[in-house]
Scaffold this active site. Sequence first.
Site, mmCIF file in Angstrom:
data_model
loop_
_atom_site.group_PDB
_atom_site.id
_atom_site.type_symbol
_atom_site.label_atom_id
_atom_site.label_comp_id
_atom_site.label_asym_id
_atom_site.label_seq_id
_atom_site.Cartn_x
_atom_site.Cartn_y
_atom_site.Cartn_z
ATOM 1 N N VAL B 17 0.854 -1.182 0.000
ATOM 2 C CA VAL B 17 0.000 0.000 0.000
ATOM 3 C C VAL B 17 0.902 1.248 0.000
ATOM 4 C CG1 VAL B 17 -1.748 1.270 1.326
ATOM 5 C CG2 VAL B 17 -1.829 -1.222 1.240
ATOM 6 N N CYS B 18 0.555 2.262 -0.797
ATOM 7 C CA CYS B 18 1.291 3.529 -0.794
ATOM 8 C C CYS B 18 1.264 4.110 0.619
ATOM 9 C CB CYS B 18 0.652 4.521 -1.764
ATOM 10 S SG CYS B 18 1.101 4.198 -3.469
ATOM 11 N N PRO B 19 2.328 4.661 1.174
ATOM 12 C CA PRO B 19 3.577 4.924 0.466
ATOM 13 C C PRO B 19 4.640 3.851 0.688
ATOM 14 C CG PRO B 19 3.622 6.058 2.561
ATOM 15 C CD PRO B 19 2.382 5.214 2.552
#
Lengths: 284, 80
Positions: B17-19
Site C-alpha cells: 500500500v502507498c507509500p
Amino acid sequence: MSQDQVDYESLKSGGFMRQRQHNQFAFRLRIVGGYVEADQLRALAKAAEEFGDGHIHLTTRQGIEIPFIHLDDVESVREDMAEAGLRKGTCGPRIRGIIACQGNTVCPRGLVNPQDLARKIDEKYFAAGVPHKFKISIAGCSASCAKPQENDFGIMGGVEPKWLKEECTGCGLCQEICRMDAIIVEDGVVTFDREKCDLCGDCISSCPTDAWVINKTGYTLLIGGKVGRFPQLAVKFVELVDESQLFEILDKTIQFFKENATKSERIGDTVNRIGLETFRKAVL
Amino acid sequence: MNKDMAPSRSIDTCGEVCPMNMVRTKFELKDMLPGEILEVALEAGEPVRNVSRSVKEDGNRIIKLEKLGTHYRMLIQKGE
C-alpha cells in the site's frame, strides 16, 4: 454592560459570535491558510483557560475560535490575542478567512506558494463588505486538497508542460502516470492533448530524462462554489494567470459581485442567473 | 542485457500500500553504492507515479521502465 446595550452586529463583525448560552460568545480569530505559530498556540491555550472553558474549536475553514467567552471579557481576550499577533476574525456578508494548503513550502506536489498568496489576499481583502459571504481557497495544485471547488473564488496552482523530443527515450512513464490521459506514447512518439491536461505537473516531476519541462506556471481560477443548502462546485473560468492578473481579476470579481448580486445572493447564484460568459467578459 | 545494466538488488513491491512501495525503494537505495542498479517491481498507477517522482527527487535515475502485463519493472541507478 447590560444585555439590551449589546450591539450584536458590531460584536459579530469584530469576530465575536453570540452563543446560545446567555451572554457567552465565541471569539473567532483571523487565521490565514491554517498557519499558527507555537507561541500563538500557547497564548490561545492561556486565553481558553483564563476566559473560556478550556478548549478551542477548529473551524471548517482552518480557523480557530475560543468559545464560552463572557461578554465582560470580550475586550480582554481581544487584547491578549492582539499581543500574540492574532487578530479578530470575521463573519457575515464579508470576505472570509482565506484557506490555503502548504503548497510548495512543504508538499512535494505543490506547484506554487499558496501560503504567501493567502497572506497577500488576506491583507488586501479580509473582511471587506460584499453582498453575501465570499470565501476564497487556494490549492497548490490540481489535487485540490484545499477544496477550491467549494469556494466562491477558487485558486489552483498549475504548470503547463512542454515535451522536448531530443531528451525523450520513449519509456512511456508519462503516459502511465498521467491521470487525465493527456499523453500517448507510441513507437517513441509522444502526443500531448493540451485540452485534457489539468496542469498538475506529474509528467514533469516524474520524467526520468527531463523530457517534460515547465512551459508556464500560474493560477487556474474557479468561480461560484458553495456548500450550504444548495451546493454547487465552482467552475474553472481561466487558466494560468500570473499573480498580478489574479489580483486584477479578483478586484473585478468583487466589483461584479457588488454590482450584480441581489440581496443575500452568493456569487455562484449571481453567475448562474447572469451567465458565465457575461461574468468572464466582466472580469477578464 | 548489457552487463552494466545488471541489477545488484531486486525488490517486489506489488501488493504494497502507498507509500510503502516508495519507502521500501528508498530504504533499498540507501544501502546501495552510487552507480549500482536496483530492480523494482511495481503495480501500475499510483505506485509508479509516487516511486518515479521520489526516485528523481532523491537524485537517482530511472534507466528503464518496462510494462509486464499488469505491473511494471523499473531499473533505478543509484545517484552520486
